[in-house]
Write a protein that holds these residues in place. Structure first.
Motif, PDB file in Angstrom:
ATOM      1  N   GLY A 191      13.683  21.496 -10.106  1.00  0.00           N
ATOM      2  CA  GLY A 191      14.204  22.259  -9.040  1.00  0.00           C
ATOM      3  C   GLY A 191      13.286  22.441  -7.939  1.00  0.00           C
ATOM      4  O   GLY A 191      13.574  22.967  -6.805  1.00  0.00           O
ATOM      5  N   MET A 192      11.868  21.911  -8.191  1.00  0.00           N
ATOM      6  CA  MET A 192      11.128  22.075  -7.073  1.00  0.00           C
ATOM      7  C   MET A 192      11.506  21.083  -5.599  1.00  0.00           C
ATOM      8  O   MET A 192      12.015  19.821  -5.956  1.00  0.00           O
ATOM      9  N   GLN A 193      11.157  21.367  -4.432  1.00  0.00           N
ATOM     10  CA  GLN A 193      11.462  20.611  -3.333  1.00  0.00           C
ATOM     11  C   GLN A 193      10.025  20.255  -3.139  1.00  0.00           C
ATOM     12  O   GLN A 193       9.121  21.110  -2.941  1.00  0.00           O
ATOM     13  N   VAL A 194       9.794  18.820  -2.874  1.00  0.00           N
ATOM     14  CA  VAL A 194       8.212  18.306  -2.892  1.00  0.00           C
ATOM     15  C   VAL A 194       8.159  17.660  -1.529  1.00  0.00           C
ATOM     16  O   VAL A 194       9.186  17.262  -1.190  1.00  0.00           O
ATOM     17  N   VAL A 195       6.834  17.385  -1.190  1.00  0.00           N
ATOM     18  CA  VAL A 195       6.619  16.934   0.200  1.00  0.00           C
ATOM     19  C   VAL A 195       5.767  15.534  -0.315  1.00  0.00           C
ATOM     20  O   VAL A 195       4.786  15.773  -0.797  1.00  0.00           O
ATOM     21  N   GLN A 196       6.068  14.470   0.452  1.00  0.00           N
ATOM     22  CA  GLN A 196       5.372  13.102   0.202  1.00  0.00           C
ATOM     23  C   GLN A 196       3.990  13.368   0.697  1.00  0.00           C
ATOM     24  O   GLN A 196       3.751  14.005   1.575  1.00  0.00           O
ATOM     25  N   GLY A 197       3.316  12.822  -0.328  1.00  0.00           N
ATOM     26  CA  GLY A 197       1.816  12.841  -0.032  1.00  0.00           C
ATOM     27  C   GLY A 197       1.140  14.058  -0.489  1.00  0.00           C
ATOM     28  O   GLY A 197      -0.141  13.986  -0.565  1.00  0.00           O
ATOM     29  N   THR A 198       1.813  15.115  -0.878  1.00  0.00           N
ATOM     30  CA  THR A 198       0.942  16.307  -1.424  1.00  0.00           C
ATOM     31  C   THR A 198       0.792  15.938  -2.754  1.00  0.00           C
ATOM     32  O   THR A 198       0.974  15.145  -3.428  1.00  0.00           O
ATOM     33  N   ASP A 199      -0.122  16.997  -3.318  1.00  0.00           N
ATOM     34  CA  ASP A 199      -0.848  16.849  -4.720  1.00  0.00           C
ATOM     35  C   ASP A 199       0.356  17.074  -5.597  1.00  0.00           C
ATOM     36  O   ASP A 199       1.041  18.299  -6.006  1.00  0.00           O
ATOM     37  N   ALA A 200       0.487  15.904  -6.770  1.00  0.00           N
ATOM     38  CA  ALA A 200       1.432  16.195  -7.652  1.00  0.00           C
ATOM     39  C   ALA A 200       0.855  16.183  -9.088  1.00  0.00           C
ATOM     40  O   ALA A 200       1.486  16.171 -10.126  1.00  0.00           O
ATOM     41  N   GLY A 201      -0.537  16.123  -9.138  1.00  0.00           N
ATOM     42  CA  GLY A 201      -1.173  16.336 -10.662  1.00  0.00           C
ATOM     43  C   GLY A 201      -2.481  15.435 -10.440  1.00  0.00           C
ATOM     44  O   GLY A 201      -2.925  14.998  -9.630  1.00  0.00           O
ATOM     45  N   PHE A 202      -2.896  15.305 -11.709  1.00  0.00           N
ATOM     46  CA  PHE A 202      -4.153  14.385 -11.950  1.00  0.00           C
ATOM     47  C   PHE A 202      -4.056  14.033 -13.327  1.00  0.00           C
ATOM     48  O   PHE A 202      -3.326  14.531 -14.456  1.00  0.00           O
ATOM     49  N   ILE A 203      -4.915  12.851 -13.577  1.00  0.00           N
ATOM     50  CA  ILE A 203      -4.906  12.199 -15.049  1.00  0.00           C
ATOM     51  C   ILE A 203      -6.429  12.230 -15.374  1.00  0.00           C
ATOM     52  O   ILE A 203      -7.285  11.346 -14.632  1.00  0.00           O
ATOM     53  N   LYS A 204      -6.858  13.116 -16.294  1.00  0.00           N
ATOM     54  CA  LYS A 204      -8.180  13.152 -16.332  1.00  0.00           C
ATOM     55  C   LYS A 204      -8.673  11.950 -17.062  1.00  0.00           C
ATOM     56  O   LYS A 204      -8.286  11.912 -18.295  1.00  0.00           O
ATOM     57  N   PHE A 205      -9.526  11.144 -16.509  1.00  0.00           N
ATOM     58  CA  PHE A 205     -10.145   9.729 -17.213  1.00  0.00           C
ATOM     59  C   PHE A 205      -8.928   9.109 -17.620  1.00  0.00           C
ATOM     60  O   PHE A 205      -8.938   8.289 -18.544  1.00  0.00           O
ATOM     61  N   GLY A 206      -7.888   9.204 -16.874  1.00  0.00           N
ATOM     62  CA  GLY A 206      -6.799   8.252 -17.149  1.00  0.00           C
ATOM     63  C   GLY A 206      -6.400   7.227 -16.048  1.00  0.00           C
ATOM     64  O   GLY A 206      -7.385   6.981 -15.356  1.00  0.00           O
ATOM     65  N   SER A 207      -5.371   6.269 -16.237  1.00  0.00           N
ATOM     66  CA  SER A 207      -5.357   4.949 -15.632  1.00  0.00           C
ATOM     67  C   SER A 207      -4.167   4.259 -15.145  1.00  0.00           C
ATOM     68  O   SER A 207      -4.397   3.139 -14.622  1.00  0.00           O
ATOM     69  N   ARG A 208      -3.070   4.941 -15.015  1.00  0.00           N
ATOM     70  CA  ARG A 208      -1.908   4.039 -14.738  1.00  0.00           C
ATOM     71  C   ARG A 208      -0.718   4.821 -14.155  1.00  0.00           C
ATOM     72  O   ARG A 208      -0.486   6.088 -14.964  1.00  0.00           O
ATOM     73  N   VAL A 209      -0.193   4.615 -13.195  1.00  0.00           N
ATOM     74  CA  VAL A 209       1.339   5.126 -12.750  1.00  0.00           C
ATOM     75  C   VAL A 209       2.075   4.034 -12.356  1.00  0.00           C
ATOM     76  O   VAL A 209       1.741   3.067 -11.810  1.00  0.00           O
ATOM     77  N   ASP A 210       3.413   4.276 -12.904  1.00  0.00           N
ATOM     78  CA  ASP A 210       4.513   3.420 -12.780  1.00  0.00           C
ATOM     79  C   ASP A 210       5.499   4.012 -12.055  1.00  0.00           C
ATOM     80  O   ASP A 210       5.855   5.260 -12.396  1.00  0.00           O
ATOM     81  N   LEU A 211       6.084   3.174 -10.991  1.00  0.00           N
ATOM     82  CA  LEU A 211       7.143   3.660 -10.292  1.00  0.00           C
ATOM     83  C   LEU A 211       8.370   2.886 -10.507  1.00  0.00           C
ATOM     84  O   LEU A 211       8.403   1.627 -10.719  1.00  0.00           O
ATOM     85  N   TYR A 212       9.597   3.357 -10.846  1.00  0.00           N
ATOM     86  CA  TYR A 212      10.868   2.927 -11.007  1.00  0.00           C
ATOM     87  C   TYR A 212      11.749   2.824  -9.747  1.00  0.00           C
ATOM     88  O   TYR A 212      12.092   4.301  -9.628  1.00  0.00           O
ATOM     89  N   LEU A 213      12.292   1.854  -9.271  1.00  0.00           N
ATOM     90  CA  LEU A 213      12.920   1.909  -8.080  1.00  0.00           C
ATOM     91  C   LEU A 213      14.360   1.319  -8.140  1.00  0.00           C
ATOM     92  O   LEU A 213      14.340   0.357  -9.088  1.00  0.00           O
ATOM     93  N   PRO A 214      15.149   1.649  -7.421  1.00  0.00           N
ATOM     94  CA  PRO A 214      16.512   0.984  -7.484  1.00  0.00           C
ATOM     95  C   PRO A 214      16.580  -0.291  -7.098  1.00  0.00           C
ATOM     96  O   PRO A 214      15.445  -0.925  -6.310  1.00  0.00           O
ATOM     97  N   LEU A 215      17.248  -0.997  -7.848  1.00  0.00           N
ATOM     98  CA  LEU A 215      17.256  -2.613  -7.601  1.00  0.00           C
ATOM     99  C   LEU A 215      17.641  -2.983  -6.182  1.00  0.00           C
ATOM    100  O   LEU A 215      18.532  -2.232  -5.623  1.00  0.00           O
ATOM    101  N   GLY A 216      17.023  -3.763  -5.592  1.00  0.00           N
ATOM    102  CA  GLY A 216      17.300  -4.272  -4.338  1.00  0.00           C
ATOM    103  C   GLY A 216      16.296  -3.663  -3.171  1.00  0.00           C
ATOM    104  O   GLY A 216      16.415  -3.892  -2.025  1.00  0.00           O
ATOM    105  N   THR A 217      15.465  -2.833  -3.603  1.00  0.00           N
ATOM    106  CA  THR A 217      14.348  -2.177  -2.757  1.00  0.00           C
ATOM    107  C   THR A 217      13.651  -3.100  -2.309  1.00  0.00           C
ATOM    108  O   THR A 217      13.030  -3.982  -3.163  1.00  0.00           O
ATOM    109  N   GLU A 218      13.257  -2.809  -0.885  1.00  0.00           N
ATOM    110  CA  GLU A 218      12.404  -3.870  -0.450  1.00  0.00           C
ATOM    111  C   GLU A 218      10.861  -3.492  -0.722  1.00  0.00           C
ATOM    112  O   GLU A 218      10.436  -2.560  -0.410  1.00  0.00           O
ATOM    113  N   ILE A 219      10.206  -4.318  -1.792  1.00  0.00           N
ATOM    114  CA  ILE A 219       9.025  -4.198  -2.051  1.00  0.00           C
ATOM    115  C   ILE A 219       7.763  -4.633  -1.008  1.00  0.00           C
ATOM    116  O   ILE A 219       7.899  -5.592  -0.551  1.00  0.00           O
ATOM    117  N   ASN A 220       6.668  -3.689  -0.477  1.00  0.00           N
ATOM    118  CA  ASN A 220       5.917  -4.074   0.752  1.00  0.00           C
ATOM    119  C   ASN A 220       4.630  -4.387   0.169  1.00  0.00           C
ATOM    120  O   ASN A 220       3.698  -4.396   0.998  1.00  0.00           O
TER     121      ASN A 220
END
Length: 220
Positions: A173-202
């Motif tokens: 229910g939150m409205q979030v803003v691109q680039g702002t703080d979303a959290g932290f992984i203490k001594f952690g190491s990976r984030v996966d993004l799942y995007l719609p098929l056909g998305t232009e990867i840059n």
């Protein structure tokens, strides 16, 4: 230049600083051998510096753009492939995975603007982050944000072999803003993004990503 630290590291930094100071002073009084005393003090300072650098939180100014998906974390792009996402979408998506080494900034940032549609924490194992089953078996959080251009975007914070706590600020229910703080992984190491098929990867495999800056994908 002033170094900022993430609020999630406050207690650990305070405790580590107190402990390091005590060890250095005690070494002066109780270790008679010069080289052993010096070795203990240098190692203690090294460990303190490692902890400080792990919790650093550099100020990043994100150029907000709904046509861009930005890197949620610092690290190296290790996977770009079409996969089946079993938890939320239950269909095929394009996955971009970013691996964080211990020397990377571990702040998680929102990759897009939008409404948080889903946010769930999963307890789990602590396999090394590059293990094939890490995204399904490790401690992790799954967050889905609905963006007006890309539709629903899923990102998953995944703990690694050293991680023992994932911090996730996204609530449904939150409205979030691109680039702002979303959290932290203490001594952690990976984030996966799942995007719609056909998305232009840059980005490309093994490319260095900078959280809040690097453009992961584009939709014109």
């Amino acid at each position: 230049m002033f170094i900022q630290f993430h609020k999630e590291g406050a207690k650990i930094i305070l405790g580590a600083t107190f402990t390091a100071t005590a060890i250095i002073f005690l070494a002066d009084g109780f270790i008679s051998s010069n080289w052993i005393r010096m070795a203990v003090q240098v190692f203690t300072l090294f460990m303190l510096v490692m902890i400080l650098q792990f919790f650093r939180n550099p100020k990043r100014i994100t150029t907000i753009n709904d046509h861009h998906i930005i890197a949620p974390v610092d690290g190296k792009v290790v996977v770009i492939e079409e996969v089946f996402e079993p938890e939320y979408f239950k269909d095929k998506r394009m996955m971009v995975s970013i691996f964080m080494s211990p020397i990377n900034v571990h702040v998680t940032r929102y990759a897009v603007n939008g409404l948080v549609k889903f946010s769930k924490y999963h307890p789990g194992k602590y396999l090394v982050a590059w293990h094939p089953k890490a995204s399904e078996e490790n401690e992790r959080t799954t967050v889905v944000i609905e963006n007006r251009i890309f539709g629903e975007i899923l990102y998953r914070q995944i703990a690694g072999a050293l991680a023992r706590r994932i911090v996730n600020y996204a609530k449904e229910g939150m409205q979030v803003v691109q680039g702002t703080d979303a959290g932290f992984i203490k001594f952690g190491s990976r984030v996966d993004l799942y995007l719609p098929l056909g998305t232009e990867i840059n980005v490309k495999l093994n490319q260095k990503a900078v959280g809040g800056k690097t453009i992961i994908a584009i939709k014109k």
